[in-house]
Structures are given as structure tokens and as C-alpha cells.
Design a protein around this motif. Structure first.
Motif, PDB file in Angstrom:
ATOM      1  N   PRO A  44       0.833  -1.027  -0.063  1.00 11.29           N
ATOM      2  CA  PRO A  44       0.109  -0.091   0.055  1.00 11.29           C
ATOM      3  C   PRO A  44       0.830   1.438  -0.016  1.00 11.29           C
ATOM      4  CG  PRO A  44      -0.783  -1.555   1.579  1.00 11.29           C
ATOM      5  CD  PRO A  44       0.309  -2.051   1.230  1.00 11.29           C
ATOM      6  N   SER A  45       1.818   0.911   0.369  1.00 11.54           N
ATOM      7  CA  SER A  45       3.035   2.572   0.245  1.00 11.54           C
ATOM      8  C   SER A  45       3.217   2.965  -0.926  1.00 11.54           C
ATOM      9  CB  SER A  45       4.382   2.211   1.102  1.00 11.54           C
ATOM     10  OG  SER A  45       4.209   1.974   2.391  1.00 11.54           O
ATOM     11  N   TYR A  46       2.792   2.149  -2.079  1.00 13.40           N
ATOM     12  CA  TYR A  46       3.013   2.644  -3.316  1.00 13.40           C
ATOM     13  C   TYR A  46       1.958   3.298  -4.110  1.00 13.40           C
ATOM     14  CZ  TYR A  46       7.673   0.557  -4.392  1.00 13.40           C
ATOM     15  OH  TYR A  46       9.237   0.197  -4.104  1.00 13.40           O
ATOM     16  N   SER A 214       1.857   1.906  11.441  1.00  9.73           N
ATOM     17  CA  SER A 214       2.395   1.092  10.409  1.00  9.73           C
ATOM     18  C   SER A 214       3.013   1.761   9.307  1.00  9.73           C
ATOM     19  CB  SER A 214       1.135   0.340   9.723  1.00  9.73           C
ATOM     20  OG  SER A 214       0.474   1.311   8.719  1.00  9.73           O
ATOM     21  N   ASN A 215       3.531   1.330   8.290  1.00 12.57           N
ATOM     22  CA  ASN A 215       4.026   2.010   6.941  1.00 12.57           C
ATOM     23  C   ASN A 215       2.904   2.411   6.399  1.00 12.57           C
ATOM     24  OD1 ASN A 215       2.977  -1.143   6.495  1.00 12.57           O
ATOM     25  ND2 ASN A 215       3.347  -0.326   4.312  1.00 12.57           N
ATOM     26  N   GLY A 216       2.969   3.315   5.221  1.00 10.17           N
ATOM     27  CA  GLY A 216       1.932   3.905   4.448  1.00 10.17           C
ATOM     28  C   GLY A 216       2.374   4.919   3.550  1.00 10.17           C
ATOM     29  N   PRO A 217       1.659   5.275   2.677  1.00  6.40           N
ATOM     30  CA  PRO A 217       1.990   6.113   1.586  1.00  6.40           C
ATOM     31  C   PRO A 217       1.977   7.582   1.899  1.00  6.40           C
ATOM     32  CG  PRO A 217      -0.281   5.473   1.136  1.00  6.40           C
ATOM     33  CD  PRO A 217       0.169   4.816   2.481  1.00  6.40           C
ATOM     34  N   GLY A 218       2.819   8.287   1.197  1.00  7.56           N
ATOM     35  CA  GLY A 218       2.812   9.684   1.141  1.00  7.56           C
ATOM     36  C   GLY A 218       3.529  10.523   2.389  1.00  7.56           C
ATOM     37  N   ASP A 219       3.274  11.836   2.357  1.00  9.57           N
ATOM     38  CA  ASP A 219       4.003  12.715   3.369  1.00  9.57           C
ATOM     39  C   ASP A 219       3.555  12.287   4.879  1.00  9.57           C
ATOM     40  OD1 ASP A 219       4.886  14.785   4.711  1.00  9.57           O
ATOM     41  OD2 ASP A 219       4.480  16.248   3.276  1.00  9.57           O
ATOM     42  N   ILE A 242       7.059   1.447  11.886  1.00  9.44           N
ATOM     43  CA  ILE A 242       7.706   0.985  10.727  1.00  9.44           C
ATOM     44  C   ILE A 242       7.693   2.028   9.553  1.00  9.44           C
ATOM     45  CG2 ILE A 242       7.953  -0.733   9.156  1.00  9.44           C
ATOM     46  CD1 ILE A 242       7.304  -3.029  11.120  1.00  9.44           C
ATOM     47  N   CYS A 243       8.559   2.468   9.176  1.00  6.13           N
ATOM     48  CA  CYS A 243       8.685   3.556   7.911  1.00  6.13           C
ATOM     49  C   CYS A 243       7.865   4.613   7.939  1.00  6.13           C
ATOM     50  CB  CYS A 243       8.380   2.526   6.832  1.00  6.13           C
ATOM     51  SG  CYS A 243       9.010   3.112   5.229  1.00  6.13           S
ATOM     52  N   LEU A 244       6.900   4.776   7.508  1.00  9.64           N
ATOM     53  CA  LEU A 244       5.767   6.007   7.836  1.00  9.64           C
ATOM     54  C   LEU A 244       5.759   6.125   9.254  1.00  9.64           C
ATOM     55  CD1 LEU A 244       3.871   7.950   6.315  1.00  9.64           C
ATOM     56  CD2 LEU A 244       1.890   6.729   7.206  1.00  9.64           C
ATOM     57  N   GLY A 245       5.659   4.939   9.817  1.00 12.06           N
ATOM     58  CA  GLY A 245       5.300   4.837  11.602  1.00 12.06           C
ATOM     59  C   GLY A 245       6.435   5.671  12.244  1.00 12.06           C
ATOM     60  N   GLN A 246       7.771   5.224  11.651  1.00  8.22           N
ATOM     61  CA  GLN A 246       8.974   5.961  12.271  1.00  8.22           C
ATOM     62  C   GLN A 246       9.046   7.639  11.842  1.00  8.22           C
ATOM     63  OE1 GLN A 246      13.107   4.850  12.445  1.00  8.22           O
ATOM     64  NE2 GLN A 246      13.832   6.434  10.845  1.00  8.22           N
ATOM     65  N   GLN A 247       8.541   7.867  10.683  1.00  6.15           N
ATOM     66  CA  GLN A 247       8.319   9.442  10.464  1.00  6.15           C
ATOM     67  C   GLN A 247       7.376  10.015  11.312  1.00  6.15           C
ATOM     68  OE1 GLN A 247       7.512   8.818   6.388  1.00  6.15           O
ATOM     69  NE2 GLN A 247       9.617   8.164   6.056  1.00  6.15           N
ATOM     70  N   ILE A 248       6.035   9.425  11.554  1.00  7.11           N
ATOM     71  CA  ILE A 248       5.164  10.021  12.297  1.00  7.11           C
ATOM     72  C   ILE A 248       5.629  10.005  13.783  1.00  7.11           C
ATOM     73  CG2 ILE A 248       2.868   9.370  13.390  1.00  7.11           C
ATOM     74  CD1 ILE A 248       2.067   8.238  10.457  1.00  7.11           C
ATOM     75  N   GLN A 284      13.647  -1.862   1.560  1.00  2.32           N
ATOM     76  CA  GLN A 284      12.978  -0.363   1.828  1.00  2.32           C
ATOM     77  C   GLN A 284      12.238  -0.019   0.942  1.00  2.32           C
ATOM     78  OE1 GLN A 284      15.666   2.436   3.255  1.00  2.32           O
ATOM     79  NE2 GLN A 284      17.030   0.766   4.539  1.00  2.32           N
ATOM     80  N   ASN A 285      11.279   0.836   1.108  1.00  5.45           N
ATOM     81  CA  ASN A 285      10.301   1.670   0.256  1.00  5.45           C
ATOM     82  C   ASN A 285       9.855   2.972   0.960  1.00  5.45           C
ATOM     83  OD1 ASN A 285       8.449   2.611  -1.306  1.00  5.45           O
ATOM     84  ND2 ASN A 285       6.847   1.127  -0.936  1.00  5.45           N
ATOM     85  N   HIS A 286      10.823   4.091   0.882  1.00  7.37           N
ATOM     86  CA  HIS A 286      10.306   5.146   1.177  1.00  7.37           C
ATOM     87  C   HIS A 286      10.787   6.417   0.408  1.00  7.37           C
ATOM     88  CE1 HIS A 286      14.076   6.124   3.782  1.00  7.37           C
ATOM     89  NE2 HIS A 286      14.120   4.665   3.293  1.00  7.37           N
ATOM     90  N   GLY A 287      10.126   7.641   0.516  1.00  5.94           N
ATOM     91  CA  GLY A 287      10.516   8.666  -0.264  1.00  5.94           C
ATOM     92  C   GLY A 287      10.619  10.028   0.688  1.00  5.94           C
ATOM     93  N   TYR A 288      10.398   9.846   2.059  1.00  3.98           N
ATOM     94  CA  TYR A 288      10.634  10.700   3.027  1.00  3.98           C
ATOM     95  C   TYR A 288      11.549  10.022   3.790  1.00  3.98           C
ATOM     96  CZ  TYR A 288       6.471  13.337   1.084  1.00  3.98           C
ATOM     97  OH  TYR A 288       5.811  13.881   0.112  1.00  3.98           O
ATOM     98  N   THR A 289      11.994  11.038   4.814  1.00  2.60           N
ATOM     99  CA  THR A 289      12.939  10.417   5.944  1.00  2.60           C
ATOM    100  C   THR A 289      12.998  11.434   7.388  1.00  2.60           C
ATOM    101  OG1 THR A 289      15.194   9.910   6.319  1.00  2.60           O
ATOM    102  CG2 THR A 289      15.127  11.927   4.981  1.00  2.60           C
ATOM    103  N   TYR A 324      13.210   1.026   7.841  1.00  2.39           N
ATOM    104  CA  TYR A 324      13.172  -0.033   6.749  1.00  2.39           C
ATOM    105  C   TYR A 324      12.116  -0.824   6.918  1.00  2.39           C
ATOM    106  CZ  TYR A 324      16.195  -2.210  10.435  1.00  2.39           C
ATOM    107  OH  TYR A 324      16.894  -2.559  11.470  1.00  2.39           O
ATOM    108  N   HIS A 325      12.026  -2.005   6.399  1.00  6.25           N
ATOM    109  CA  HIS A 325      10.928  -3.122   6.343  1.00  6.25           C
ATOM    110  C   HIS A 325      11.230  -4.171   7.270  1.00  6.25           C
ATOM    111  CE1 HIS A 325       7.302  -1.052   4.892  1.00  6.25           C
ATOM    112  NE2 HIS A 325       8.210  -0.401   4.127  1.00  6.25           N
ATOM    113  N   PRO A 326      11.327  -4.329   8.573  1.00  2.00           N
ATOM    114  CA  PRO A 326      11.764  -5.418   9.148  1.00  2.00           C
ATOM    115  C   PRO A 326      11.058  -6.721   9.020  1.00  2.00           C
ATOM    116  CG  PRO A 326      10.907  -3.963  10.835  1.00  2.00           C
ATOM    117  CD  PRO A 326      10.563  -3.275   9.543  1.00  2.00           C
TER     118      PRO A 326
END
Ligand SMILES: NC(=O)CC[C@H](N)C(=O)O
Length: 358
Positions: A44-46, A214-219, A242-248, A284-289, A324-326
Motif C-alpha cells: 500500500p505504500s506505493y 504502520s507503514n503507509g504512502p505519502g507525506d 515502521i517506515c511511515l510509522g518512524q516518520q510519524i 526498503q520503500n520510502h521517499g521521505y526521511t 526499513y521493513h523488518p
């Protein structure tokens, strides 16, 4: 041959072979993954992106539902050097336009030079370059999809593994990969999958041992409700992401995030654990960090290629996150112990919550 046009930001149009018809638009990104195309296509992150595979042959081991991360294809369109019949048929059934016989080395070089960019796609017997350009014209940037969580989340809470005697997890579903839920269930957790816009009351009613984003798409800045949840529960309930989760989590605790030029997408991204000195290979699959982690989070792992934060720990609270995606679908499986660490953190909290015997 079916016509196929890809219009890149700036107006340059490239031609390929049409493999699945339709028109589409999205942010053009690439993955270097040489395996795991079913997992990528159902991640879904795509959502709202057009996925270019840099590996030249996609589909060589068929299409099997057991490897899907969700019940539909998420990228808006797919670009490749060569797609097998199996994958092309699957994408056509899903209504996702696909183009191959492209020089994906050029496409990837453009993305690396210019950054992830808007694009428009038109595939079909009667389409023209103008159709692809019209799609490009209508294409939004990722950050402009302000309610993208609603496109990928459950609508109502769902309980998985009810009655399992492990920890209780409140998983905020911002577009969770199925294998994240499976990884928790395999460790005997009871997983309450909550909508991306769940309220503090929704989480409190679960009384979780860990709040897991969770992970997820977008900003990540577009996930205000999940940011609020972290702020509300941190300190009281352990937090994981994870992923978006880390960013949030970073956004919630005074850190900042930023858009990367072209992101990390692949299955061999090297990550250094700063304490142990060990390097693991990651999906991995992310465009933000995360840019700055803020005062409450410590960077524990970094990407060997560009030093971006790959793991964060809470300084004053129980928090563990990964960029990343553990869950490692399709692998490599170096990182599965993340789930053991999260559930151990949750178990400590669960033990503390049990009143001591007199
Ligand atoms: N896989 C993810 O969770 C992606 C996170 C975020 N949407 C990004 O692109 O950075």
C-alpha cells in the motif's frame, strides 16, 4: 502493437510497448529490487506512485496470491524493461496500466538526476502523446494527497488473533503490509488493526501493550490523527513504528521529516547498527526521511549509503522504530528480531500494569 506513452515532468515523452491498457498519473519512482515484485506491487505504500523496476525482467516466477501484501495492486502504473505474460495479465485484470520495452536505465538515471517526478501514462490502441501529457498536467505531488490514508486503511477496527495469549497490539493502519500483521500474529500477539484516523478513545478501548504505527504512502505530515495518538499515549504506552510509522513518531515528538530526492526502494539497502557495529541488509520503500529526530529520540541505526536515520529509540520513553521493513517480505530476513524487541518492550509494560500480589 498497443501504443504506450510516458510523459515525464518537464514534458519529455517516451514511448514503450503497451502491456496493460489505461491512463494513469503519479509520482515516478524506481525500485532496484531483483525479487519480490508481487510484494512491491501489492504494498500500500506505493499508492499514487508509478513504479519503475530497474531489474530488467519482472515476472519470471509467476504470480501467487500467497505472496501478496494486500488484496489489490497499489502503484498507479508499472514501467519495466520486460514484463512476463503472467504479470502483464495480472496488471490488466487489476486495471493498472503497464509499459515495457523501455530503457529503464534512462528512466532511473532521470529520476536520480532530477528526483522523483510527476508523470502521466497512456496505454491503448488509440492513445496519443497528448493523452499522456494530459495525465501529467493533472498529476499532484505526493504531499498534495492530504487524505491518502483513507485510500489504504481499514474503515473499521479489525481484531486479528483474538484470544492469543501474547501482547495486545494497537496497530494504526496507515496502509499496513499484511506481513507486518503476520509477523505479530506469529509471535502470538492479539492485533487490533485500527483505522488511520483512530481517536485516543479508540486506542484506549483496546488498552494495548504497545501502540504500533504502520507503514503507509505519502507525506507523514498528512497523518495528523496518528501524530496526535503518539503524543497522547507516549510515556504511558510503549510506541513502535515502521517506515511511515518512524516518520510519524518523529513528527509527534518534536523531530522533523523531509522529502528525499529519489528515496530508497529495493531489497539490499545496508543498515549499520551504531551500538553493535553490525550491518544488516534490508528491504526498503520510502521517499521521505527523518531529518532531525528531536530531543526525545536517539538515532540507533543509519543507512550506510547516505547516513539517513534507519532506527530510533526513545530517550525518556519506551519507543522503537525502523525506517526499513523488518518484516522482510520478500526478505532478506536479517531484521525479523525487531518484532521480538517490540513485543519484549510491550511485555515489560504489561508486567508493570499487573498489580503486585500481596
Ligand atoms: N513504506 C512506507 O511506509 C513509506 C513511508 C512514506 N510514505 C515515504 O514514502 O517515505
Amino acid at each position: 502493437m498497443t501504443e504506450a506513452y510516458v510523459a515525464l515532468e518537464g514534458g519529455h515523452v517516451i514511448e514503450g510497448r503497451g502491456r496493460a491498457p489505461g491512463t494513469a498519473r503519479g509520482e515516478l519512482v524506481f525500485t532496484t529490487a531483483y525479487t519480490g515484485y508481487e510484494e512491491s506491487l501489492t504494498d500500500p505504500s506505493y499508492e499514487e506512485q508509478v513504479l519503475t523496476f530497474s531489474y530488467p525482467l519482472i515476472g519470471n516466477y509467476g504470480v501467487r496470491e500467497e505472496r501478496f501484501e494486500d488484496d489489490r495492486v497499489h502503484p498507479r502504473a508499472v514501467l519495466a524493461k520486460e514484463l512476463t505474460e503472467d504479470v502483464a495479465d495480472w496488471l490488466a485484470e487489476e486495471g493498472v496500466p503497464a509499459v515495457d520495452h523501455l530503457d529503464t536505465r534512462d528512466v532511473v538515471t532521470d529520476i536520480r538526476d532530477e528526483g522523483a517526478m510527476k508523470c502521466g501514462i497512456a496505454v491503448g490502441d488509440d492513445v496519443t502523446e497528448a493523452d499522456a501529457l494530459e495525465q501529467l498536467e493533472q498529476c499532484k505531488g505526493m504531499s498534495e494527497h492530504t487524505d491518502i490514508g483513507s485510500q489504504v486503511s481499514v474503515d473499521e477496527p479489525v481484531v486479528r488473533g483474538e484470544g492469543n495469549d501474547g501482547e495486545t497490539v494497537a496497530l494504526v493502519d496507515c496502509g499496513a503490509k499484511g506481513s507486518i500483521v503476520d509477523s505479530l500474529l506469529a509471535r502470538d500477539a492479539e492485533v487490533h488493526v485500527l483505522p488511520y484516523d483512530a481517536t485516543p478513545e479508540d486506542v484506549a478501548s483496546v488498552d494495548p501493550d504497545v501502540l504500533f504505527i504502520s507503514n503507509g504512502p505519502g507525506d507523514p505530515a498528512n497523518y495528523g490523527a496518528a501524530i496526535d495518538l503518539v503524543q497522547e499515549f507516549v510515556g504511558e504506552t510503549p510506541v513502535a513504528g515502521i517506515c511511515l510509522g518512524q516518520q510519524i513518531v518523529a513528527e509527534a515528538l518534536g523531530g522533523t521529516t523531509e522529502k528525499m530526492d529519489f528515496g530508497h526502494r529495493g531489497v539490499n539497502q545496508p543498515v549499520l547498527d551504531l551500538e553493535s557495529g553490525q550491518v544488516v541488509m534490508t528491504t526498503q520503500n520510502h521517499g521521505y526521511t527523518v531529518d532531525e529526530p528531536g530531543d526525545h529520540l536517539e538515532v540507533t541505526q543509519i543507512n550506510v549509503n547516505d547516513d539517513t536515520p534507519e532506527g530510533l529509540d526513545g530517550i525518556d520513553h519506551d519507543i522503537i522504530t525502523r525506517q526499513y521493513h523488518p518484516e522482510a517480505n520478500p526478505g532478506p530476513e536479517d531484521t525479523l528480531d525487531f518484532f521480538d524487541d517490540v513485543l519484549a518492550m510491550a511485555d515489560e509494560r504489561a508486567q508493570r500494569a499487573v498489580p503486585a500480589d500481596d
